[in-house]
Design a protein around this motif. Structure first.
Motif, PDB file in Angstrom:
ATOM      1  N   LEU A 118      27.695  44.488  32.989  1.00  0.00           N
ATOM      2  CA  LEU A 118      29.004  44.390  33.654  1.00  0.00           C
ATOM      3  C   LEU A 118      29.841  45.680  33.520  1.00  0.00           C
ATOM      4  CD1 LEU A 118      31.072  42.614  35.231  1.00  0.00           C
ATOM      5  CD2 LEU A 118      31.998  41.961  33.012  1.00  0.00           C
ATOM      6  N   PRO A 119      30.038  46.205  32.286  1.00  0.00           N
ATOM      7  CA  PRO A 119      30.838  47.438  32.206  1.00  0.00           C
ATOM      8  C   PRO A 119      30.177  48.625  32.895  1.00  0.00           C
ATOM      9  CG  PRO A 119      29.883  46.915  30.067  1.00  0.00           C
ATOM     10  CD  PRO A 119      29.650  45.727  30.945  1.00  0.00           C
ATOM     11  N   LEU A 120      28.836  48.625  32.937  1.00  0.00           N
ATOM     12  CA  LEU A 120      28.148  49.725  33.634  1.00  0.00           C
ATOM     13  C   LEU A 120      28.411  49.649  35.132  1.00  0.00           C
ATOM     14  CD1 LEU A 120      24.795  49.635  31.651  1.00  0.00           C
ATOM     15  CD2 LEU A 120      26.371  51.567  31.763  1.00  0.00           C
ATOM     16  N   ALA A 123      31.104  48.224  36.413  1.00  0.00           N
ATOM     17  CA  ALA A 123      32.537  48.514  36.588  1.00  0.00           C
ATOM     18  C   ALA A 123      32.800  50.013  36.609  1.00  0.00           C
ATOM     19  CB  ALA A 123      33.336  47.856  35.468  1.00  0.00           C
ATOM     20  N   ALA A 124      32.072  50.758  35.765  1.00  0.00           N
ATOM     21  CA  ALA A 124      32.310  52.205  35.693  1.00  0.00           C
ATOM     22  C   ALA A 124      31.576  52.967  36.791  1.00  0.00           C
ATOM     23  CB  ALA A 124      31.875  52.719  34.318  1.00  0.00           C
ATOM     24  N   PRO A 168      31.909  50.219  41.014  1.00  0.00           N
ATOM     25  CA  PRO A 168      32.974  49.198  40.968  1.00  0.00           C
ATOM     26  C   PRO A 168      33.012  48.288  42.193  1.00  0.00           C
ATOM     27  CG  PRO A 168      33.895  51.423  41.170  1.00  0.00           C
ATOM     28  CD  PRO A 168      32.449  51.575  40.895  1.00  0.00           C
ATOM     29  N   LEU A 225      31.718  35.099  31.014  1.00  0.00           N
ATOM     30  CA  LEU A 225      31.919  36.515  31.346  1.00  0.00           C
ATOM     31  C   LEU A 225      32.809  36.704  32.581  1.00  0.00           C
ATOM     32  CD1 LEU A 225      30.969  39.409  30.468  1.00  0.00           C
ATOM     33  CD2 LEU A 225      29.145  39.186  32.154  1.00  0.00           C
ATOM     34  N   HIS A 255      36.171  38.067  31.806  1.00  0.00           N
ATOM     35  CA  HIS A 255      36.333  39.356  31.112  1.00  0.00           C
ATOM     36  C   HIS A 255      37.224  40.316  31.910  1.00  0.00           C
ATOM     37  CE1 HIS A 255      35.339  42.976  28.854  1.00  0.00           C
ATOM     38  NE2 HIS A 255      34.871  42.175  27.920  1.00  0.00           N
ATOM     39  N   GLN A 256      37.963  41.141  31.180  1.00  0.00           N
ATOM     40  CA  GLN A 256      38.885  42.062  31.854  1.00  0.00           C
ATOM     41  C   GLN A 256      38.159  43.199  32.585  1.00  0.00           C
ATOM     42  OE1 GLN A 256      41.446  43.550  28.797  1.00  0.00           O
ATOM     43  NE2 GLN A 256      39.981  45.068  28.083  1.00  0.00           N
ATOM     44  N   ALA A 257      36.863  43.361  32.332  1.00  0.00           N
ATOM     45  CA  ALA A 257      36.127  44.436  33.011  1.00  0.00           C
ATOM     46  C   ALA A 257      36.082  44.204  34.534  1.00  0.00           C
ATOM     47  CB  ALA A 257      34.705  44.534  32.462  1.00  0.00           C
ATOM     48  N   ILE A 306      38.662  43.506  36.360  1.00  0.00           N
ATOM     49  CA  ILE A 306      39.929  43.988  36.920  1.00  0.00           C
ATOM     50  C   ILE A 306      39.914  45.513  36.904  1.00  0.00           C
ATOM     51  CG2 ILE A 306      42.464  43.865  36.678  1.00  0.00           C
ATOM     52  CD1 ILE A 306      41.151  41.138  37.171  1.00  0.00           C
ATOM     53  N   PRO A 307      40.353  46.225  37.890  1.00  0.00           N
ATOM     54  CA  PRO A 307      41.065  45.790  39.090  1.00  0.00           C
ATOM     55  C   PRO A 307      40.152  45.553  40.297  1.00  0.00           C
ATOM     56  CG  PRO A 307      41.166  48.173  38.945  1.00  0.00           C
ATOM     57  CD  PRO A 307      40.321  47.701  37.796  1.00  0.00           C
ATOM     58  N   HIS A 308      38.837  45.533  40.062  1.00  0.00           N
ATOM     59  CA  HIS A 308      37.909  45.428  41.203  1.00  0.00           C
ATOM     60  C   HIS A 308      38.019  44.060  41.874  1.00  0.00           C
ATOM     61  CE1 HIS A 308      36.757  48.862  38.968  1.00  0.00           C
ATOM     62  NE2 HIS A 308      36.333  48.136  37.958  1.00  0.00           N
ATOM     63  N   TRP A 318      40.163  34.773  27.040  1.00  0.00           N
ATOM     64  CA  TRP A 318      39.843  36.146  27.486  1.00  0.00           C
ATOM     65  C   TRP A 318      40.834  36.634  28.545  1.00  0.00           C
ATOM     66  CZ3 TRP A 318      37.142  37.903  23.927  1.00  0.00           C
ATOM     67  CH2 TRP A 318      36.042  37.256  23.395  1.00  0.00           C
ATOM     68  N   ARG A 368      44.252  39.169  27.530  1.00  0.00           N
ATOM     69  CA  ARG A 368      43.606  40.451  27.794  1.00  0.00           C
ATOM     70  C   ARG A 368      44.418  41.578  27.166  1.00  0.00           C
ATOM     71  NH1 ARG A 368      42.222  40.909  33.041  1.00  0.00           N
ATOM     72  NH2 ARG A 368      42.268  38.674  33.260  1.00  0.00           N
TER      73      ARG A 368
END
Lengths: 135, 451
Positions: free
Chosen positions: A45-47, A49-50, A53, A75, A78-80, A82-84, A109, A113
């Motif tokens: 997920l964070p990958l 997002a970065a 996105p 999951l 999760h804040q990851a 946002i903002p997508h 969560w 956040r």
């Protein structure tokens, strides 16, 4: 240690050790990351997002919200995301999560956040922990 | 006077007693953010950024480990670790004083460290500062010895500890870079070429950071070695509103119309006009870059405000209050530390100690502080923090160096010129207390009146 016996072996070994983590890290494609996420690997997920996105959509969120693995459903909060994904859409999706214990954990969560003024409390942690399924 | 070892034991015991008296304090601001990051790391298997910034990973990792090992008691376990690790800080403060000043001063430094309540109180809180200085001070001792003796083993240890410290706080990276420059200059002054010993330190410093930087390269496309906090700090600190985190959470408990005016003294207060909003952006790095751009534009258009507000930020940093006192004011301690019989002597003593440390520390720095790069480089780095933001917590890594300077003052006889410099520095410090007087007295009053 005798200074005269100092050799280049130590800095060379250190340099190799420093370089090693970089050798194994390459950026995976969007498709691979989505596949990894769907197969239960939350770390994708964070990958996404970065790196990709635009791949984080309400549709993907909806898909995960019905995933057989509860961790993946959780999951969704999760804040990851946002903002997508809009916060309003995320909260709507969280409200549909099942079972109820999972929904309550997901609320922790989302509502606590790190950008929220209402931050995590000790009571939240205790409640969160007691509702966790055994691992 | 007791020995250095005895003072370290006294210091750790005092911190343990304080932690017991504090009880399991409620989480405040960043404390809660660290816990959130650790809890989500434990649950989902990854550390995320906080949208507005990326903190170095070590402190969230310890939260994660705490939750894994002790479930919801994980935070208590981490506080206990901070108490135990404080012994390393005591050892480092005394050790650095012995090396840079003289053995007699080391005992004074150990005594001052052991009894300094604001520093001790941070062991009861959930910020990484206590563990950061527990790594930094011993690292500087090993660096000193390694550089003097050209001892690669000690330089290796120093580099590893400094690298680890940068995984707790970003400023550790800046101190590490300054220390690397110092090692190179020191080596060249001794007419020795930059050889394997010097490189050993630099690479040992990089080693703990490498896996994290590689991970960040994969995530963000940049090998971020420690954290990404500059943009957010600029947003908070280079803007038209003065934010003082010592009073902000307390103010927020009051309705808007009942909040007192706590601006810095008139010449250093900001108008609150012409500020800039936190910009958006798809990714963390885009948001960070946008904030840096916004800050630069604001600074170019408001150079006078920027300069005046730096004085206010410095005043926020040295104001004789502390987050443990703020926690009392916020009524976050459920234990006996909240009882007025204990809290009021604590507040009085902690305030007095913080004021004396700042006053005597400034006097000592101006007159008789050790003339050594390993004292001045970290001291300068920590004194430069108000270039971004200001709050009393920023004093935590500076305090050990103030203590070293005060220990030097207590064991040195000053000549006339040094005395004059000390008096001027003390007067400037008093002036800075005055700049932040409204906020400091209000915070102390709130803590004093807390039930």
């Amino acid at each position: 240690m005798n200074p005269k016996r100092v050799s280049w072996a130590t800095p060379i070994a250190l340099a190799l050790l420093c370089a090693a983590p970089f050798l194994s890290k390459s950026r995976a494609s969007e498709e691979v990351l989505l596949q990894r996420l769907r197969s239960g690997e939350c770390e994708a997920l964070p990958l996404l997002a970065a790196g990709y996105p635009h791949a984080l959509t309400p549709a993907l969120m909806e898909e995960l919200a019905r995933h057989e693995e509860h961790r993946l459903r959780e999951l969704v909060a999760h804040q990851a995301w946002i903002p997508h994904v809009k916060l309003r859409d995320q909260l709507t999706r969280i409200a549909t999560l099942e079972p109820r214990e999972l929904r309550e954990r997901a609320k922790v969560w989302a509502e606590r956040r790190t950008t929220s003024r209402e931050t995590l409390t000790r009571a939240d942690i205790a409640a969160y922990w007691t509702s966790r399924e055994p691992r | 006077m007791p020995s250095v070892r005895a003072w370290i034991l006294i210091g750790v015991s005092l911190r343990a007693v304080l932690a017991i008296l504090a009880g399991q304090a409620e989480l405040q601001s960043d404390e809660a953010h660290y816990a959130w990051l650790g809890l989500s790391w434990e649950r989902f298997g990854f550390l995320s950024d906080s949208q507005r910034f990326l903190w170095p990973p070590a402190y969230p990792y310890l939260h994660k480990l705490g939750f894994q090992l002790f479930q919801d008691e994980g935070i208590l376990a981490l506080r206990s670790l901070q108490v135990l690790a404080s012994g390393l800080t005591g050892w480092g403060v005394a050790g650095l004083t012995r090396r840079l000043v003289q053995p007699e001063a080391a005992r004074w430094a150990a005594c001052l460290w052991a009894l300094h309540l604001p520093l001790a109180g941070y062991c009861t809180l959930g910020w990484p500062d206590s563990l950061f200085i527990a790594l930094l001070l011993p690292a500087l001792c090993f660096l000193h010895d390694g550089a003097i003796d050209d001892n690669p083993g000690r330089l290796l240890l120093a580099g590893l500890l400094l690298g680890l410290s940068a995984l707790f706080k970003e400023i550790g990276l800046h101190v590490g870079i300054l220390a690397t420059c110092w090692v190179f200059i020191h080596t060249m002054r001794r007419s020795a070429g930059v050889g394997p010993t010097t490189l050993t330190f630099a690479l040992a410093l990089a080693l703990p950071l490498a896996p994290w930087a590689a991970r960040n390269l994969q995530h963000y496309g940049q090998p971020i070695p420690s954290g990404v906090t500059l943009g957010e700090n600029l947003y908070q600190g280079w803007n038209s509103t003065d934010r003082n985190f010592d009073n902000l959470p307390l103010l927020r408990r009051h309705p808007q119309e009942e909040r007192p005016a706590l601006a810095p003294a008139a010449p250093f207060a900001l108008t609150g006009e012409g500020g800039w909003d936190r910009p958006g952006g798809l990714t963390l790095l885009e948001r960070d870059a946008a904030k840096r751009k916004g800050a630069l534009e604001w600074a170019q258009a408001n150079l006078g405000d920027l300069a005046r507000s730096r004085v206010a930020k410095l005043a926020h940093m040295i104001a004789p209050t502390s987050f443990p006192v703020r926690h009392i004011a916020l009524e976050n301690y459920p234990g006996m530390l909240a009882d007025r019989l204990i809290s009021r002597p604590f507040i009085a003593l902690a305030t007095l100690q913080a004021a004396l440390a700042a006053l005597l520390g400034a006097a000592a720095i101006a007159s008789c502080a050790p003339r050594h790069g390993l004292f001045w480089l970290p001291t300068a780095a920590f004194l430069a923090q108000p270039l971004l933001v200001g709050m009393s917590r920023l004093r935590v890594p500076l305090t050990p160096f103030l203590i070293i300077a005060v220990a030097s003052l207590l064991t040195t006889s000053l000549d006339r010129r040094q005395r004059r410099r000390a008096v001027i520095a003390g007067a400037i410090t008093l002036g800075l207390f005055w700049v932040d007087l409204a906020s400091t007295t209000w915070v102390l009053g709130e803590a004093w009146g807390a039930e």
